[in-house]
Design a protein around this motif. Structure first.
Motif, mmCIF file in Angstrom:
data_model
loop_
_atom_site.group_PDB
_atom_site.id
_atom_site.type_symbol
_atom_site.label_atom_id
_atom_site.label_comp_id
_atom_site.label_asym_id
_atom_site.label_seq_id
_atom_site.Cartn_x
_atom_site.Cartn_y
_atom_site.Cartn_z
ATOM 1 N N GLY B 65 0.441 -0.889 0.342
ATOM 2 C CA GLY B 65 0.380 0.402 0.049
ATOM 3 C C GLY B 65 0.745 0.950 -0.237
ATOM 4 N N VAL B 66 1.552 1.157 0.936
ATOM 5 C CA VAL B 66 2.976 2.605 0.770
ATOM 6 C C VAL B 66 3.504 2.395 -0.464
ATOM 7 C CG1 VAL B 66 4.929 3.589 1.596
ATOM 8 C CG2 VAL B 66 3.624 2.897 3.557
ATOM 9 N N LEU B 67 3.808 1.390 -1.100
ATOM 10 C CA LEU B 67 5.008 1.572 -1.824
ATOM 11 C C LEU B 67 3.632 1.918 -3.462
ATOM 12 C CD1 LEU B 67 6.795 -1.758 -2.461
ATOM 13 C CD2 LEU B 67 7.948 0.418 -2.365
ATOM 14 N N VAL B 68 2.916 2.112 -3.376
ATOM 15 C CA VAL B 68 1.316 2.658 -4.652
ATOM 16 C C VAL B 68 1.303 4.047 -4.888
ATOM 17 C CG1 VAL B 68 -1.037 2.744 -4.939
ATOM 18 C CG2 VAL B 68 -0.009 0.771 -3.774
ATOM 19 N N MET B 69 1.524 3.854 -3.909
ATOM 20 C CA MET B 69 1.667 5.836 -4.008
ATOM 21 C C MET B 69 3.152 6.580 -3.733
ATOM 22 S SD MET B 69 -0.899 6.957 -4.731
ATOM 23 C CE MET B 69 -0.355 8.923 -3.882
ATOM 24 N N SER B 70 4.427 5.667 -2.502
ATOM 25 C CA SER B 70 5.974 6.728 -2.930
ATOM 26 C C SER B 70 6.685 5.922 -3.772
ATOM 27 C CB SER B 70 6.121 5.425 -1.574
ATOM 28 O OG SER B 70 6.204 3.777 -1.187
ATOM 29 N N ALA B 71 6.385 4.894 -4.727
ATOM 30 C CA ALA B 71 7.150 4.226 -5.785
ATOM 31 C C ALA B 71 7.054 5.914 -6.505
ATOM 32 C CB ALA B 71 6.965 2.927 -6.243
ATOM 33 N N GLU B 72 5.768 6.391 -6.931
ATOM 34 C CA GLU B 72 5.262 7.226 -7.634
ATOM 35 C C GLU B 72 6.696 8.819 -7.082
ATOM 36 O OE1 GLU B 72 2.491 8.435 -9.898
ATOM 37 O OE2 GLU B 72 2.281 6.292 -9.847
ATOM 38 N N VAL B 149 -8.794 -3.211 4.461
ATOM 39 C CA VAL B 149 -8.718 -2.030 5.133
ATOM 40 C C VAL B 149 -7.157 -1.705 5.439
ATOM 41 C CG1 VAL B 149 -9.378 -0.499 6.752
ATOM 42 C CG2 VAL B 149 -11.224 -2.343 5.475
ATOM 43 N N LEU B 150 -5.942 -2.181 6.053
ATOM 44 C CA LEU B 150 -5.642 -1.977 6.469
ATOM 45 C C LEU B 150 -4.297 -1.435 5.538
ATOM 46 C CD1 LEU B 150 -4.374 -4.145 9.618
ATOM 47 C CD2 LEU B 150 -4.555 -2.039 9.589
ATOM 48 N N GLY B 151 -4.300 -2.141 3.841
ATOM 49 C CA GLY B 151 -3.799 -1.577 3.029
ATOM 50 C C GLY B 151 -4.081 -0.150 2.766
ATOM 51 N N LEU B 152 -5.393 0.375 2.560
ATOM 52 C CA LEU B 152 -5.798 1.578 2.238
ATOM 53 C C LEU B 152 -5.124 2.363 3.324
ATOM 54 C CD1 LEU B 152 -9.284 1.453 1.224
ATOM 55 C CD2 LEU B 152 -7.447 1.888 0.353
ATOM 56 N N PHE B 153 -4.878 1.325 4.668
ATOM 57 C CA PHE B 153 -4.470 3.317 5.230
ATOM 58 C C PHE B 153 -3.058 3.305 5.530
ATOM 59 C CE2 PHE B 153 -1.951 2.582 9.992
ATOM 60 C CZ PHE B 153 -2.402 4.214 10.323
ATOM 61 N N ALA B 154 -2.582 2.080 4.466
ATOM 62 C CA ALA B 154 -0.920 2.070 4.597
ATOM 63 C C ALA B 154 -0.908 3.490 3.578
ATOM 64 C CB ALA B 154 -0.631 1.165 3.967
ATOM 65 N N LEU B 155 -1.440 3.021 2.181
ATOM 66 C CA LEU B 155 -1.689 3.824 0.757
ATOM 67 C C LEU B 155 -1.649 5.010 1.795
ATOM 68 C CD1 LEU B 155 -3.603 2.528 -1.808
ATOM 69 C CD2 LEU B 155 -3.142 5.295 -1.424
ATOM 70 N N GLY B 156 -2.612 5.712 2.426
ATOM 71 C CA GLY B 156 -2.943 6.910 2.577
ATOM 72 C C GLY B 156 -1.670 7.353 3.166
ATOM 73 N N LEU B 157 -1.109 7.238 4.505
ATOM 74 C CA LEU B 157 0.338 7.072 5.232
ATOM 75 C C LEU B 157 1.025 7.525 4.386
ATOM 76 C CD1 LEU B 157 0.777 4.510 8.130
ATOM 77 C CD2 LEU B 157 -0.185 7.085 8.239
ATOM 78 N N ALA B 158 1.423 7.291 3.209
ATOM 79 C CA ALA B 158 2.274 7.036 2.252
ATOM 80 C C ALA B 158 1.932 8.667 1.433
ATOM 81 C CB ALA B 158 2.393 6.031 0.601
ATOM 82 N N THR B 159 0.712 8.517 1.594
ATOM 83 C CA THR B 159 0.226 10.036 0.929
ATOM 84 C C THR B 159 0.485 11.137 1.567
ATOM 85 O OG1 THR B 159 -1.617 8.622 -0.259
ATOM 86 C CG2 THR B 159 -1.507 10.951 -1.023
ATOM 87 N N ILE B 160 0.796 11.242 2.819
ATOM 88 C CA ILE B 160 1.143 11.737 3.044
ATOM 89 C C ILE B 160 2.458 12.079 3.529
ATOM 90 C CG2 ILE B 160 1.258 13.025 6.298
ATOM 91 C CD1 ILE B 160 -1.804 10.946 6.537
ATOM 92 N N ILE B 161 3.128 10.966 3.895
ATOM 93 C CA ILE B 161 4.049 11.081 4.366
ATOM 94 C C ILE B 161 5.715 11.181 2.406
ATOM 95 C CG2 ILE B 161 7.028 9.670 5.008
ATOM 96 C CD1 ILE B 161 4.293 8.837 7.454
ATOM 97 N N ARG B 162 5.113 10.282 1.409
ATOM 98 C CA ARG B 162 5.306 10.394 0.261
ATOM 99 C C ARG B 162 7.255 9.137 0.227
ATOM 100 N NH1 ARG B 162 4.820 16.671 -2.148
ATOM 101 N NH2 ARG B 162 5.850 17.163 -0.301
ATOM 102 N N HIS B 163 7.013 9.475 1.596
ATOM 103 C CA HIS B 163 8.761 8.128 1.082
ATOM 104 C C HIS B 163 8.494 6.765 1.538
ATOM 105 C CE1 HIS B 163 10.991 11.367 0.329
ATOM 106 N NE2 HIS B 163 10.728 12.304 1.415
ATOM 107 N N SER B 164 9.218 5.860 0.935
ATOM 108 C CA SER B 164 8.413 4.358 1.224
ATOM 109 C C SER B 164 8.953 3.799 2.821
ATOM 110 C CB SER B 164 9.318 3.771 0.276
ATOM 111 O OG SER B 164 9.277 4.077 -1.010
ATOM 112 N N ALA B 165 10.569 4.812 2.583
ATOM 113 C CA ALA B 165 11.167 4.154 4.195
ATOM 114 C C ALA B 165 10.642 4.494 5.397
ATOM 115 C CB ALA B 165 12.410 4.783 4.813
#
Ligand SMILES: Nc1ncnc2c1ncn2[C@@H]1O[C@H](COP(=O)(O)OP(=O)(O)OP(=O)(O)O)[C@@H](O)[C@H]1O
Ligand SMILES: [Mg+2]
Lengths: 312, 245
Positions: B65-72, B149-165
């Motif tokens: 979920g994080v990578l969906v956004m942060s990889a971009e 739902v947890l996957g979506l939560f992670a995707l949201g976190l990545a949209t906020i933070i923008r960095h994978s790590a």
């Protein structure tokens, strides 16, 4: 037509673009010139709706980019080469973009062929060379067959053949009646490619107009003069309406006066001349002269002196 | 996402680990059953046992979920994406929808797979569960939904933070580290907070037996989890719309 109206963009307290106003006309190639860090890329990102302007707005044919329903069909852009997921293939990257804007699969094949990437279409982008990445970026820009095109330093990383190809591509696109806006920091390249120029420095507009006008006003002739008595000669020549610049090596660059007139003047005054040579200033010189005060990052000579003296 | 080969490998690894843990846990219990105390035998929840591997799925789906956004963001593809679709909220909604469907399918497949493998290895005299028993279907289906739902939560976190790590750290922190730290503190202090942790909520969902006052009831907990996902996506969406790309 692209219309940039009073755009200002700040990054913290650094003003990257400062109340910039200009128009990019249709049907010609417009060169966007400025030294490093002068705000070219930032301006292009604002036109593309990627960065938000603090003041002012940029519109494309009267509409802000963010209001375009299928933007790739109206505007194509090469912003940074290789800003693509390295695990994706060239084809997949383009096909993904095409789908989002209702562009047919056929067109993806066409642009891949157009930029000469057909051999590597199914290779991962991560393995691409700089030039291949640049070509892929150009393919993406052309994907929607748009009427407006933006290219941020498209010849970066291209070999001479690639540079020639881009030059002809840009001219061809403009001759089809499109708006073509290309940034560069090479005046000489723009003199060959562009018809119209927008020159900026430190985020401010320095000059805009046709390349012909730019050459006529800026690439003037001058005469290089060396003499043991420069101060005296300078006074005499200035009295005849000459414009004089003192160069770093002590020579004088005299414009507005012919070599003959300078020779006669110095002869009459009994001033020896060691050198009297007509020169023609290159466009690059004109560009450097024009943006000298606005260059942010000066090179330094090895002896420690600043290469350009009256900048910051 | 589907054009990136590593995603497929990650999903495969996730399946192997999750199903493997179900098999391992079940066969271990089957072989040790004779040594279990009466209390342990009576409180044994075969459903919960077979869904234990879902915790790893939760970790991995979070990374995806994080990578969906942060990889971009990491590769700069986000600019190409936003140039193709300048209505940024739509970009986030579309990505979330696609990822939610993927994560839900994967989550359900692994939950049902883990359950079926686990139960098949629990041979008599060890009791095993069937989907028709009360609460079992809810535990299995719910376990899969929690993944999504947890996957979506992670995707949201990545949209906020923008960095994978950074985003992965934040996600793992919420999922595992905070509960572990809380458990070392006095329960009068940690109990009310622990109830709100995804770990506790997910445990209640995947258990047939009630967790008493230490956890919310399964669907109340699930609603809280959905709330987390919505809040992280809403903040992420707002930042995506207002920030420079
Ligand atoms: N995201 C950013 N955050 C902070 N400062 C930035 C950012 N992007 C650009 N800048 C600053 O804004 C100014 C203009 O940068 P910009 O990249 O637009 O220049 P440029 O004309 O494209 O330069 P170059 O010829 O080197 O590509 C620079 O001072 C740069 O440091
Ligand atoms: Mg730039």
């Amino acid at each position: 037509m692209i219309d940039v109206r009073g755009v200002t963009k700040r990054f913290k307290d650094n003003v990257a673009v400062d109340d910039l106003n200009f128009e990019v006309p249709t049907g010609v190639v417009t060169g966007f010139l400025g030294p490093n860090g002068s705000g070219k890329s930032t301006t292009m990102r604002i036109i593309m709706g990627l960065d938000h302007a603090d003041q002012g707005e940029a519109v494309i044919n009267g509409t802000p980019y963010s209001k375009l329903a299928q933007p790739l069909r109206e505007v194509g852009a090469l912003l940074e080469a290789k800003a693509i997921h390295p695990g994706r293939t060239a084809f997949n990257h383009l096909w993904f973009l095409a789908q989002s804007n209702g562009i047919p699969r056929r067109r993806v094949h066409d642009v891949i062929e157009l930029v000469g990437l057909d051999q590597v279409a199914n290779r991962r982008v991560g393995k691409f060379s700089l030039g291949m990445g640049q070509r892929l970026g150009i393919a993406a820009a052309l994907l929607g067959d748009p009427g407006t095109l933006l290219f941020d330093e498209p010849i970066n990383g291209l070999d001479p053949e690639g540079i020639l190809w881009v030059r002809n591509l840009l001219k061809g696109l403009a001759s089809e009646g499109r708006t073509v806006f290309v940034s560069s920091h090479l005046m000489s390249e723009m003199a060959l490619t562009a018809d119209h120029l927008v020159v900026i420095g430190r985020g401010r507009l320095i000059s805009t107009g046709s390349v012909g006008d730019f050459i006529a006003t800026n690439a003037g002739q001058y005469v290089r003069v060396r003499t043991p008595r420069p101060d005296e000669l300078e006074g005499l020549l200035e009295a005849q309406g000459a414009q004089i610049r003192r160069e770093g090596d002590g020579s004088l660059s005299v414009s507005n006066l012919s070599a003959e007139q300078i020779g006669i003047t110095s002869g009459n005054a009994g001033i020896f001349l060691y050198e009297l040579s007509p020169q023609s200033a290159s466009l690059e010189d004109a560009f450097m002269e024009m943006t000298r005060d606005s260059v942010e990052y000066h090179g330094h000579r090895l002896d420690g002196a600043t290469a350009t003296t009256n900048g910051k | 996402m589907r054009t990136v080969r590593s995603t497929v490998w990650t999903l495969l690894a996730m399946a192997v680990i999750t199903l493997g843990i179900a098999a391992l846990a079940a066969s271990t219990i089957a072989s040790r059953w004779n040594t279990f105390s009466v209390v342990r035998r009576l409180t044994f929840d075969p459903t919960s046992m077979s869904l234990r591997g879902l915790l790893f799925s939760q970790l991995i789906i979070g990374v995806l979920g994080v990578l969906v956004m942060s990889a971009e963001y990491g590769t700069g593809t986000i600019r190409a994406t936003l140039a193709a679709e300048p209505r940024r909220a739509r970009v986030l909604i579309a990505k979330s929808a696609v990822f939610f469907v993927l994560a839900a399918v994967v989550g359900e497949v692994l939950a049902f797979g883990g359950f079926l493998i686990g139960q098949s290895l629990l041979t008599s005299p060890v009791p095993h569960a069937t989907l028709t028993q009360p609460g079992v279907l809810r535990a299995v289906t719910g376990g899969g939904l929690v993944i999504a739902v947890l996957g979506l939560f992670a995707l949201g976190l990545a949209t906020i933070i923008r960095h994978s790590a950074g985003a992965i750290t934040a996600y793992v922190g919420v999922l595992l580290v905070v509960p572990i730290i809380l458990q070392t503190l006095p329960s009068s202090f940690s109990q009310p907070i622990l109830k709100f942790m995804p770990f506790t909520i997910s445990n209640a969902m995947t258990s047939v037996a009630s967790q008493g006052s230490s956890a919310f009831s399964p669907w109340v907990g699930f609603a809280i989890l959905v709330g987390y996902a919505i809040v992280s996506l809403a903040i992420g969406g707002w930042l995506l719309a207002t920030r420079d790309a």
